[in-house]
Design a protein around this motif. Structure first.
Motif, short mmCIF file in Angstrom:
data_model
loop_
_atom_site.label_atom_id
_atom_site.label_comp_id
_atom_site.label_asym_id
_atom_site.label_seq_id
_atom_site.Cartn_x
_atom_site.Cartn_y
_atom_site.Cartn_z
N SER A 182 0.84 -1.20 0.00
CA SER A 182 0.00 0.00 0.00
C SER A 182 0.87 1.25 0.00
O SER A 182 2.04 1.21 0.40
CB SER A 182 -0.92 0.01 1.22
N ASP A 183 0.28 2.36 -0.46
CA ASP A 183 0.93 3.67 -0.35
C ASP A 183 2.38 3.63 -0.86
O ASP A 183 3.31 3.99 -0.15
CB ASP A 183 0.82 4.18 1.10
N ILE A 184 2.51 3.20 -2.10
CA ILE A 184 3.83 3.12 -2.75
C ILE A 184 4.33 4.53 -3.10
O ILE A 184 5.53 4.81 -3.02
CB ILE A 184 3.74 2.23 -4.01
N HIS A 185 3.40 5.41 -3.46
CA HIS A 185 3.70 6.83 -3.65
C HIS A 185 4.89 7.11 -4.55
O HIS A 185 5.81 7.87 -4.17
CB HIS A 185 3.86 7.51 -2.28
N SER A 186 4.87 6.52 -5.74
CA SER A 186 5.87 6.84 -6.78
C SER A 186 7.31 6.63 -6.33
O SER A 186 8.22 7.31 -6.81
CB SER A 186 5.71 8.29 -7.27
N GLY B 176 -3.78 1.09 -3.08
CA GLY B 176 -3.93 2.48 -3.50
C GLY B 176 -2.84 3.42 -3.05
O GLY B 176 -1.92 3.04 -2.31
N ASP B 177 -2.95 4.67 -3.50
CA ASP B 177 -1.88 5.66 -3.40
C ASP B 177 -0.60 5.12 -4.04
O ASP B 177 0.48 5.14 -3.45
CB ASP B 177 -1.66 6.15 -1.96
N VAL B 178 -0.78 4.66 -5.26
CA VAL B 178 0.35 4.21 -6.07
C VAL B 178 1.23 5.42 -6.40
O VAL B 178 2.45 5.30 -6.45
CB VAL B 178 -0.18 3.55 -7.37
N ASN C 51 -6.69 8.14 -2.48
CA ASN C 51 -7.05 9.55 -2.66
C ASN C 51 -6.04 10.28 -3.56
O ASN C 51 -6.42 11.14 -4.35
CB ASN C 51 -7.20 10.26 -1.31
N HIS C 52 -4.77 9.91 -3.48
CA HIS C 52 -3.77 10.55 -4.35
C HIS C 52 -3.95 10.11 -5.81
O HIS C 52 -3.77 10.91 -6.72
CB HIS C 52 -2.35 10.23 -3.87
N ASP C 53 -4.28 8.83 -6.01
CA ASP C 53 -4.52 8.34 -7.38
C ASP C 53 -5.71 9.08 -8.00
O ASP C 53 -5.68 9.46 -9.17
CB ASP C 53 -4.79 6.84 -7.38
N VAL D 116 -9.60 -2.07 0.16
CA VAL D 116 -9.93 -0.65 0.06
C VAL D 116 -8.68 0.14 0.41
O VAL D 116 -7.74 -0.39 0.99
CB VAL D 116 -11.08 -0.24 1.02
N HIS D 117 -8.71 1.43 0.08
CA HIS D 117 -7.59 2.29 0.49
C HIS D 117 -7.80 2.76 1.93
O HIS D 117 -6.97 2.54 2.80
CB HIS D 117 -7.46 3.48 -0.45
N GLY D 118 -8.94 3.41 2.18
CA GLY D 118 -9.19 3.99 3.49
C GLY D 118 -9.86 3.02 4.45
O GLY D 118 -9.25 2.51 5.38
N GLY E 80 -5.14 0.61 3.70
CA GLY E 80 -3.90 1.36 3.90
C GLY E 80 -4.22 2.75 4.39
O GLY E 80 -4.91 2.92 5.38
N HIS E 81 -3.66 3.79 3.71
CA HIS E 81 -4.01 5.19 3.90
C HIS E 81 -3.32 5.84 5.10
O HIS E 81 -2.91 6.99 5.03
CB HIS E 81 -5.52 5.32 4.03
N THR E 82 -3.16 5.14 6.22
CA THR E 82 -2.54 5.75 7.40
C THR E 82 -1.01 5.69 7.33
O THR E 82 -0.34 6.39 8.09
CB THR E 82 -2.97 5.05 8.70
N HIS E 83 -0.47 4.81 6.48
CA HIS E 83 0.98 4.60 6.36
C HIS E 83 1.57 3.98 7.63
O HIS E 83 2.77 4.12 7.88
CB HIS E 83 1.72 5.90 6.04
N ILE E 84 0.76 3.33 8.42
CA ILE E 84 1.23 2.70 9.66
C ILE E 84 0.73 1.26 9.70
O ILE E 84 -0.48 1.02 9.59
CB ILE E 84 0.72 3.49 10.89
ZN ZN Z 1 -0.97 7.54 1.12
#
Ligand code: ZN
Length: 240
Positions: A7-11, A33-35, A60-62, A112-114, A145-149
């Protein structure tokens, strides 16, 4: 079946490569999500995920990166990063992101993401929120994912137990309902800069969290060559 859940790979391509190498021989890669967003290599990350047939959902970022109204809710640095991303991505990356669904069911697990209640935005960070979302789960297992924790919320005898996993932590679900968060590959926020992910065996109902150090300097150098905010590069060194 053995699945790498990211999750949350963020580029962040070096973090993604490190995680895929550590995951080894898996049957599938699922992402939550948040690829894209925050990091410097959205096209390369999407190409890599597409190349291995990763299945996942939209963050949400995607959503914002393909022109969604989500950008209105972003803090200034996140917004600048999304504006940079919108200008940087290829048409094929944009199309791939635009096709991601808000939620997806794979092997009986809800992705889901959130949260199951609000798949794009809700942060599951408290017992009441976790309890409400466990009650809404279609199956027994929710991946978010989403929280990054990295965290696990497990329902047992009407109560919800919380597990804060570290590298190598294992959990056997044994029929219990659970919301499982692998943490973030590309921008961890629990004070550990190492990339975070989960290995999941749906038939055995077993999950293992992993942390993988990666070349943070390399990502920061690539970010410095862009107009991405310097604070977004600096935070990768400390995992916050
Ligand atoms: Zn994120």
């Amino acid at each position: 079946m053995r699945v790498a859940v990211l999750s949350d790979i963020h580029s962040n391509l070096p973090a993604l490569e490190a995680v895929l190498a550590a995951a080894g021989d898996v049957d599938a890669v699922w992402h939550l999500g948040d690829v894209v967003g925050y990091g410097p290599e959205p096209d390369a990350v999407v190409d890599r995920l597409r190349g291995i047939g990763a299945l996942g959902v939209r963050g949400n970022h995607d959503a914002a990166a393909v022109g969604g109204v989500e950008i209105e809710w972003f803090n200034p640095d996140a917004r600048r990063a999304i504006e940079w991303t919108m200008g940087a991505v290829s048409p094929s990356t944009r199309a791939w992101l635009a096709e991601l669904p808000e939620r997806r069911t794979l092997e009986g697990c809800e992705l889901v993401h959130g949260s199951p209640r609000d798949p794009t935005w809700e942060y599951v960070t408290s017992l009441p929120v976790a309890r409400a979302n466990l009650a809404l789960l279609g199956g027994r297992t929710g991946l978010h994912g989403h929280t990054h924790i990295p965290i696990a919320w497990v329902e047992e005898d009407g109560r919800v137990a919380v597990l804060g996993p570290s590298d190598g932590s294992e959990l056997s679900l044994r029929g219990r309902r659970a919301l499982l968060n692998p943490g973030s590959v590309g921008q961890p926020r629990d004070g550990d800069p190492a990339a975070s992910f989960m290995l999941f065996e749906p038939e055995q109902e077993r999950v293992t969290w992993r942390r993988v150090p990666y070349d943070v300097d390399a990502v920061q150098e690539r970010m410095a060559a862009t107009s991405l905010p310097a604070s977004l590069a600096a935070r990768l060194s400390v995992g916050l």
